[in-house]
Design an enzyme around this catalytic site. Structure first.
Site, PDB file in Angstrom:
ATOM      1  N   LYS A   1       0.854   4.298   6.853  1.00 55.21           N
ATOM      2  CA  LYS A   1       0.178   5.183   5.900  1.00 55.21           C
ATOM      3  C   LYS A   1       0.676   6.606   6.101  1.00 55.21           C
ATOM      4  O   LYS A   1       1.308   6.930   7.101  1.00 55.21           O
ATOM      5  CB  LYS A   1      -1.349   5.169   6.117  1.00 55.21           C
ATOM      6  CG  LYS A   1      -2.020   3.819   5.947  1.00 55.21           C
ATOM      7  CD  LYS A   1      -2.101   3.383   4.510  1.00 55.21           C
ATOM      8  CE  LYS A   1      -2.844   2.082   4.338  1.00 55.21           C
ATOM      9  NZ  LYS A   1      -2.068   0.898   4.613  1.00 55.21           N
TER      10      LYS A   1
ATOM     11  N   SER B   1       0.803  -1.228   0.000  1.00 55.57           N
ATOM     12  CA  SER B   1       0.000   0.000   0.000  1.00 55.57           C
ATOM     13  C   SER B   1       0.834   1.275   0.000  1.00 55.57           C
ATOM     14  O   SER B   1       0.295   2.360  -0.182  1.00 55.57           O
ATOM     15  CB  SER B   1      -0.957   0.020   1.194  1.00 55.57           C
ATOM     16  OG  SER B   1      -0.248   0.200   2.401  1.00 55.57           O
TER      17      SER B   1
END
Length: 133
Positions: A90, A53
């Site tokens: 993230k 990701s």
């Protein structure tokens, strides 16, 4: 077990990504990577990356991330967050009271932290140790 320092040579020239330099025998000083990479040893941890990701930020599966828990997380930092007991890496988006965890891979959706969810920024990513060989 006593701490053992690993000293590495620091070369006095910059490395071009073009033509090689013949000056490989000319080093300036030696450094300890602990002093160079770690700001607060008691608050720094290494986590291994699982998943893809964050590939557009240059973070790949199998990379080792240095996470510093003593740094105050700010908007735009890449962080190790805990959301509902799951760790995730993230980019932190904090604006107007809204917190989002933004992936760096367009195939993944942005996560908006909702009221009542168990959320914490565990630490800020300071370095990515990416193996090339």
């Amino acid at each position: 077990m006593p701490d053992t320092k690993v000293w590495l040579d620091v070369c006095s020239w910059s490395v071009a990504a073009g033509f090689p330099s013949p000056a490989a025998d000319h080093t300036r000083k030696r450094i300890d990577l602990n002093e160079h990479l770690i700001r607060n040893g008691d608050a720094t941890f290494i986590f291994k990356v699982k998943g893809d990701s964050m590939i557009d930020a240059g973070i790949y599966e199998g990379d080792a991330l240095l996470i510093d828990r003593s740094i105050e997380p700010r908007h735009g930092n890449i962080v190790l967050a805990v959301l509902n007991n799951d760790f995730t890496v993230k980019r932190l988006h904090k604006r107007g009271g809204v917190i989002k965890l933004v992936p760096e891979n367009k195939i993944y959706p942005t996560i908006t932290v909702k009221d009542g969810e168990d959320f914490d920024v565990w630490g800020v990513v300071t370095y990515n140790l990416h193996k090339l060989y």
